[in-house]
Design an enzyme around this catalytic site. Structure first.
Site, short mmCIF file in Angstrom:
data_model
loop_
_atom_site.label_atom_id
_atom_site.label_comp_id
_atom_site.label_asym_id
_atom_site.label_seq_id
_atom_site.Cartn_x
_atom_site.Cartn_y
_atom_site.Cartn_z
N HIS A 2 0.88 -1.18 0.00
CA HIS A 2 0.00 0.00 0.00
C HIS A 2 0.92 1.23 0.00
O HIS A 2 1.73 1.39 -0.89
CB HIS A 2 -0.92 -0.12 1.23
N HIS A 12 -2.31 -2.10 -9.73
CA HIS A 12 -3.26 -1.50 -8.79
C HIS A 12 -4.52 -2.33 -8.80
O HIS A 12 -4.91 -2.86 -9.84
CB HIS A 12 -3.59 -0.05 -9.22
N ASP A 47 2.87 5.54 -6.58
CA ASP A 47 4.11 5.39 -5.82
C ASP A 47 5.34 5.29 -6.70
O ASP A 47 6.46 5.39 -6.21
CB ASP A 47 4.03 4.15 -4.94
N1 ACO Z 1 4.73 -6.74 -10.51
C1 ACO Z 1 4.57 -7.92 -11.17
N2 ACO Z 1 3.39 -8.56 -11.32
C2 ACO Z 1 2.33 -8.00 -10.75
C3 ACO Z 1 2.40 -6.77 -10.02
C4 ACO Z 1 3.65 -6.15 -9.91
N3 ACO Z 1 3.81 -5.00 -9.27
N4 ACO Z 1 1.18 -6.44 -9.56
C5 ACO Z 1 0.36 -7.41 -9.98
N5 ACO Z 1 1.05 -8.35 -10.70
C6 ACO Z 1 0.50 -9.54 -11.37
C7 ACO Z 1 0.12 -10.61 -10.34
O1 ACO Z 1 1.20 -11.48 -10.10
C8 ACO Z 1 -1.03 -11.28 -11.04
O2 ACO Z 1 -0.52 -12.12 -12.03
P1 ACO Z 1 -1.22 -13.54 -12.33
O3 ACO Z 1 -2.58 -13.20 -12.84
O4 ACO Z 1 -0.34 -14.20 -13.33
O5 ACO Z 1 -1.26 -14.27 -11.02
C9 ACO Z 1 -1.75 -10.14 -11.74
O6 ACO Z 1 -0.72 -9.17 -11.98
C10 ACO Z 1 -2.87 -9.52 -10.92
O7 ACO Z 1 -2.33 -9.05 -9.70
P2 ACO Z 1 -2.98 -9.20 -8.27
O8 ACO Z 1 -1.92 -9.40 -7.26
O9 ACO Z 1 -4.11 -10.20 -8.33
O10 ACO Z 1 -3.62 -7.76 -8.12
P3 ACO Z 1 -4.16 -7.11 -6.78
O11 ACO Z 1 -5.24 -6.22 -7.19
O12 ACO Z 1 -4.46 -8.14 -5.75
O13 ACO Z 1 -2.90 -6.30 -6.24
C11 ACO Z 1 -1.36 -4.59 -5.82
C12 ACO Z 1 -2.73 -4.94 -6.39
C13 ACO Z 1 -1.24 -5.07 -4.36
C14 ACO Z 1 -1.20 -3.06 -5.84
C15 ACO Z 1 -0.26 -5.26 -6.70
O14 ACO Z 1 -0.36 -4.77 -8.02
C16 ACO Z 1 1.14 -5.02 -6.15
O15 ACO Z 1 1.57 -5.76 -5.26
N6 ACO Z 1 1.88 -3.99 -6.67
C17 ACO Z 1 3.19 -3.66 -6.16
C18 ACO Z 1 3.09 -2.86 -4.87
C19 ACO Z 1 2.61 -1.45 -5.12
O16 ACO Z 1 3.11 -0.74 -5.99
N7 ACO Z 1 1.65 -1.04 -4.28
C20 ACO Z 1 1.12 0.33 -4.33
C21 ACO Z 1 -0.31 0.33 -4.76
S1 ACO Z 1 -0.90 1.98 -4.89
C22 ACO Z 1 -1.22 2.41 -3.31
O17 ACO Z 1 -1.53 1.65 -2.45
C23 ACO Z 1 -1.08 3.79 -2.99
#
Ligand code: ACO
Length: 429
Positions: A268, A307, A363
């Site tokens: 987050h 996201h 971010d």
């Molecule tokens: N890098 C690589 N792969 C990713 C990333 C990433 N940053 N984010 C998502 N994916 C992939 C997942 O592995 C998944 O792949 P799959 O379908 O093959 O399993 C797919 O994309 C969908 O991702 P989920 O994890 O299901 O998406 P979710 O909505 O649960 O997660 C989150 C969202 C937590 C923001 C995620 O994208 C993440 O961890 N990002 C990195 C951390 C980040 O930047 N957080 C800041 C968010 S903005 C904020 O809070 C202000």
């Protein structure tokens, strides 16, 4: 067109009509679906709230597919371009309308009356170790405020509510700056109320020996924009926490401390710090393809990408990317910018990211600006929490006034043992 859903339970052949409102059905309307009369009834299973609306809100609108973010109807691009003060946007979030001149002056005055903290708060903060994480200090100190204002427990009293809102919005920059000064072993600087919200914060952070610290207007403007962009984001993890804790009718200081703790996580608001650690670790543009390969093989995540809601470029990231160049004119370019741009370029061309609609989020670039402005990396989540406090409070207030809401209490699907008999310790396997 009938505005309901027909559900046929193939276990029993029974048919149910469930009303649709706002493209949503009420989960409670499923409870009537039973096989036997004494069944509990049907529930939905939705870990992580992937497709469940838990509130009706009028505060923030996001269309994740189109990359739209609006506070109370106003596009984030217009607010960040035109609002000269963060408090104008805080007022909008909390009151639903932009303030006229008189309302804005009154609002500012009320917040300014509450920027100082009790001297015991200072002593409390002094008790932290020199290397305490500023977000840990921030969370604990916000929580401690509840002991200074016990009347805050009267949460349904509108006057009491309003007073705590002034206090929290007024005091979060002071507490944040004190946390920074503590970690540097520098004396705390008290608020200067003739300054803007962002200007006062910069003054409390960076003033050293000079009689009058000269605030750079470009950096002050940049911080105002960053505060506006981070002020609210509908039902994200920390806001959901604020509402969840607030639903137990605890005081807003305790609820804000919980929300800030949720914000701190690297998935987050902690992601901006994680982005810079990642860029440091990658080191140079020639390593980017190898990193992208690791990401695609599931060995790591690209921090600052992806996201839950945005499946398009995060509109906040667009504004921040532009802002970065204005800041770098003053501070000099953050050497990690080129690496970040290269990472973005390669990722956005790659099928893995394209297929999953993974774009830079807020971010990805914010940390580069914060670092160039002189904020240490571990301070980034605190910079997020300052403006988000206004959003948390707007959502908390809306929650308390919503007759649909009760204490937040999800159901579970129990998959553990049925009843079994206790066994004496010597007879256990
Ligand atoms: N890098 C690589 N792969 C990713 C990333 C990433 N940053 N984010 C998502 N994916 C992939 C997942 O592995 C998944 O792949 P799959 O379908 O093959 O399993 C797919 O994309 C969908 O991702 P989920 O994890 O299901 O998406 P979710 O909505 O649960 O997660 C989150 C969202 C937590 C923001 C995620 O994208 C993440 O961890 N990002 C990195 C951390 C980040 O930047 N957080 C800041 C968010 S903005 C904020 O809070 C202000």
């Amino acid at each position: 067109m009938p505005n309901n859903l027909t559900i046929i339970d193939n276990r029993t052949g029974k048919k149910y009509e469930v009303p649709i409102e706002h493209d949503t059905i009420k989960a409670m309307d499923l409870r009537q679906i039973k096989v036997k009369d004494d069944d509990f009834g049907m529930m939905t299973y939705d870990p992580a709230f992937m497709n469940t609306a838990s509130v009706k809100s009028k505060i923030t609108f996001i269309d994740g597919d189109k990359g739209i973010l609006r506070y109370r109807g106003y596009p984030i691009e217009q607010l960040s371009e035109n609002c000269t003060s963060f408090l104008e946007v805080a007022y909008l979030l909390l009151h639903g309308e932009l303030p006229n001149r008189t309302d804005l002056d009154d609002w500012r005055q009320n917040i300014k009356l509450h920027t100082y903290v009790h001297e015991n708060i200072k002593k409390l903060m002094e008790a932290f170790r020199y290397d305490a994480h500023p977000m840990g200090m921030f969370i604990s100190t916000i929580s401690a405020l509840s002991t200074f204002y016990p009347e805050a427990k009267d949460i349904l009293n509108p006057d009491v509510q309003r007073k705590q809102i002034f206090r929290l919005i007024g005091k979060v920059p002071t507490i944040a700056a004190f946390a920074y000064r503590h970690s540097k072993g520098m004396p705390y600087i008290y608020p200067e109320n003739e300054l803007t919200y962002a200007g006062n914060f910069l003054n409390m952070m960076f003033k050293i020996g000079e009689a009058k610290y000269k605030i750079n207007p470009i950096l002050e403007h940049a911080l105002t924009v960053l505060f506006i962009l981070h002020a609210d984001h509908e039902q994200n993890c920390s806001t959901n926490t604020m509402r969840g804790i607030g639903s137990s009718h605890i005081d807003p200081y305790s609820a804000c401390a919980g929300a800030a703790a949720a914000l701190w996580g690297p998935l987050h608001g902690g992601a901006n710090e994680a982005v810079l650690h990642m860029l440091d670790e990658i080191g140079s543009a020639d390593k980017v393809p190898a990193v992208v390969k690791d990401v695609k093989e599931g060995k790591r995540k690209l921090m600052g990408f992806g996201h839950r809601v945005y499946k398009n470029y995060d509109p906040r990231a667009q504004v921040i990317k532009k802002l970065a160049y204005e800041v770098f004119e003053v501070t000099g370019k953050n050497p990690k910018l080129d690496l970040a741009l290269e990472l973005e370029r390669i990722a956005l061309e790659d099928d893995y990211f394209v297929k999953r609609k993974l774009y830079p989020n807020v971010d990805f670039y914010s940390g580069l600006i914060y670092q160039a402005m002189g904020f240490p990396m571990d301070f980034f989540p605190v910079l997020f929490a300052i403006p988000r406090t206004a959003g948390w409070l707007a959502q908390w207030q809306e929650h308390l006034s919503d007759p649909d809401q009760k204490i937040a209490r999800p159901r579970q699907i129990f998959l553990g043992y049925g009843e079994r008999n206790w066994v004496p310790v010597d007879k256990r396997k």
